[in-house]
Design an enzyme around this catalytic site. Structure first.
Site, PDB file in Angstrom:
ATOM      1  N   GLY A 205       0.841  -1.204   0.000  1.00  0.00           N
ATOM      2  CA  GLY A 205       0.000   0.000   0.000  1.00  0.00           C
ATOM      3  C   GLY A 205       0.868   1.242   0.000  1.00  0.00           C
ATOM      4  O   GLY A 205       2.050   1.181  -0.329  1.00  0.00           O
ATOM      5  N   ASN A 206       0.270   2.384   0.340  1.00  0.00           N
ATOM      6  CA  ASN A 206       1.058   3.618   0.450  1.00  0.00           C
ATOM      7  C   ASN A 206       0.437   4.510   1.523  1.00  0.00           C
ATOM      8  O   ASN A 206      -0.593   4.166   2.105  1.00  0.00           O
ATOM      9  CB  ASN A 206       1.152   4.327  -0.911  1.00  0.00           C
ATOM     10  CG  ASN A 206      -0.219   4.682  -1.454  1.00  0.00           C
ATOM     11  OD1 ASN A 206      -0.948   5.464  -0.864  1.00  0.00           O
ATOM     12  ND2 ASN A 206      -0.587   4.074  -2.585  1.00  0.00           N
ATOM     13  N   HIS A 207       1.075   5.637   1.784  1.00  0.00           N
ATOM     14  CA  HIS A 207       0.673   6.470   2.933  1.00  0.00           C
ATOM     15  C   HIS A 207      -0.470   7.439   2.630  1.00  0.00           C
ATOM     16  O   HIS A 207      -0.765   8.302   3.444  1.00  0.00           O
ATOM     17  CB  HIS A 207       1.869   7.273   3.442  1.00  0.00           C
ATOM     18  CG  HIS A 207       2.927   6.412   4.059  1.00  0.00           C
ATOM     19  ND1 HIS A 207       2.689   5.623   5.152  1.00  0.00           N
ATOM     20  CD2 HIS A 207       4.226   6.196   3.713  1.00  0.00           C
ATOM     21  CE1 HIS A 207       3.786   4.964   5.469  1.00  0.00           C
ATOM     22  NE2 HIS A 207       4.732   5.285   4.608  1.00  0.00           N
ATOM     23  N   SER A 208      -1.110   7.345   1.482  1.00  0.00           N
ATOM     24  CA  SER A 208      -2.183   8.306   1.182  1.00  0.00           C
ATOM     25  C   SER A 208      -3.311   8.169   2.211  1.00  0.00           C
ATOM     26  O   SER A 208      -3.748   7.066   2.528  1.00  0.00           O
ATOM     27  CB  SER A 208      -2.736   8.027  -0.220  1.00  0.00           C
ATOM     28  OG  SER A 208      -3.931   8.731  -0.396  1.00  0.00           O
ATOM     29  N   ALA A 270      -3.893   7.780  -4.881  1.00  0.00           N
ATOM     30  CA  ALA A 270      -2.510   7.313  -5.053  1.00  0.00           C
ATOM     31  C   ALA A 270      -2.606   5.844  -5.438  1.00  0.00           C
ATOM     32  O   ALA A 270      -2.576   4.957  -4.585  1.00  0.00           O
ATOM     33  CB  ALA A 270      -1.747   7.498  -3.752  1.00  0.00           C
TER      34      ALA A 270
END
Ligand code: CTP
Length: 394
Positions: A205-208, A270
């Protein structure tokens, strides 16, 4: 834009009622026919005489006139109005409207309305933030009423914060735009991160946080647009009134976008550029040797929207960059056939993922750019929506 409209101005009992006089005068100056209906308490803050003089119409606050016995027909008033504008809207009146309580003429008139209602809350900081009030505001929006957001600033109590009634010029802007430019426009917004499954318990995943996309959804809704929010996993509550489609992976987001058409697309998500080639159904067990996971590219959703763009559609992308910001953003604008791209650079403190602020530069396909200050994501969302309006609709 408002000229010739019949506006029923509702006033409830708040110190902000004094601004209703200025609002009434401004509306009349713009050629609006104004009738005023007040709660009994509102006349402690501003006199019916002031408002009847400014509106050039009788002011209504009781079901009947005790002197003449004349009945003030709330149904007739509601049918006369092209829309109802409640400014200021107190916590008490909002709560009653949200919960079907009808104990004065203003409320009876509101419940008889078939046309739109706008409401501009005015109250003190802690009252405004109280979950009961926040949930009543959301409930009112879910009935199709349009919120004219409160502003931050000094309050009558001396406290500083959110809860102040919107300035008269902003109220007039809100009712003018909603009535014309954004009416019937469908806006699709992608927001948040995507999660690409490795196995049933792990993902890439990512930090969005999704905050930027959700703020954009709220601002587009306030303009009167129909909003579809396609969101990856977030902790946020979607603004009432938007159609929320929750997705996890880039492939699910792509599918949801393909299922919904819109006039305006804003891709704030994102989206993962790579997904796991072979996710497995069982949890991967720990081994002593290294593990290799093969990744394969995802479909670029924004590029696909851009490639199929029709003449009436407008496409906005985001570019999150750490170096060669302008060049990279303009490259994406062109490659993905966008009309506008919003650049945020991770090199600018307070911009980008996670936090409550952002600092953006907006480029359009005619090589025009505007750089904005570091602001809250809600204020940045307002700047973006206002820029889209100027470039697309005005
Ligand atoms: N985007 C998308 N689908 C993808 C990847 C990106 O819709 N699979 C959209 C984003 O929502 C954003 C824009 O494309 O509006 C740019 O995303 P960004 O991550 O900045 O750029 P990429 O094209 O992924 O390129 P890179 O990661 O190399 O910078």
């Amino acid at each position: 834009m408002l000229k010739g409209k019949n506006v029923l101005l509702g006033i409830s009992g708040s110190i902000a009622a004094y601004k209703a006089a200025i609002l009434c005068r401004e509306l009349v100056k713009q050629g609006v026919h104004v009738k005023v209906v007040m709660t009994p308490d509102a006349s402690n803050f501003i006199t019916p005489l002031t408002l009847s003089t400014l509106s050039k119409n009788p002011v209504y606050s009781q079901y009947s006139d005790s002197q003449t016995g004349t009945w003030n027909n709330h149904v007739e008033l509601a049918k006369w109005a092209d829309f109802f504008l409640l400014a200021p809207a107190t916590q008490n009146t909002i709560a009653k409207m949200a919960n079907g309580i009808c104990d004065n003429l203003l409320l009876a008139t509101y419940f008889s309305m078939e046309n739109k209602t706008y409401f501009a809350p005015a109250m003190d900081l802690d009252m405004f933030k109280h979950p009961a009030n926040q949930s009543n505001i959301k409930r009112l929006q879910s009935f199709g009423n349009i919120l004219i957001p409160s502003e931050s600033g000094e309050l009558a109590s001396g406290l500083v914060g959110e809860g102040r009634m919107a300035e008269v010029e902003n109220i007039i802007k809100a009712i003018s735009y909603t009535n014309t430019l954004w009416k019937g426009k469908k806006v699709l917004i992608t927001a948040g991160p995507t999660y690409e499954a490795i196995d049933p318990v792990r993902f890439i995943g990512n930090h969005s946080s999704g905050k930027m996309g959700y703020a954009l959804a709220e601002k587009a809704l306030t303009k009167g647009a129909e909003v579809i929010l396609i969101s990856g996993p977030t902790q946020l509550t979607a603004p009432s009134g938007v159609k929320l489609v929750q997705v996890k992976s880039a492939a699910e987001m792509l599918h949801a976008v393909r299922e919904n058409t819109a006039d305006l697309y804003i891709c704030a998500a994102a989206v993962a550029d790579y997904t796991v080639a072979n996710p497995v159904n069982e949890k991967i067990k720990k081994k002593t040797y290294s593990l290799t996971i093969e990744l394969q590219p995802t479909v670029d959703i924004l590029a696909e929207i851009g490639a199929h763009k029709k003449a009436h559609q407008f496409v906005v992308g985001f570019a999150l960059e750490t170096q060669n910001e302008e060049e990279n953003a303009l490259g994406k604008l062109k490659r993905k056939n966008c009309d506008m791209i919003v650049l945020n650079s991770l090199r600018n403190e307070g911009a980008g993922f996670g936090g409550d602020t952002n600092q953006v530069t907006i480029y359009d396909k005619d090589n025009m750019s505007s750089t904005f200050q570091l602001k809250s994501k809600f204020e940045v969302a307002q700047d973006i929506i206002d820029t889209i309006e100027r470039k697309w609709l005005a």
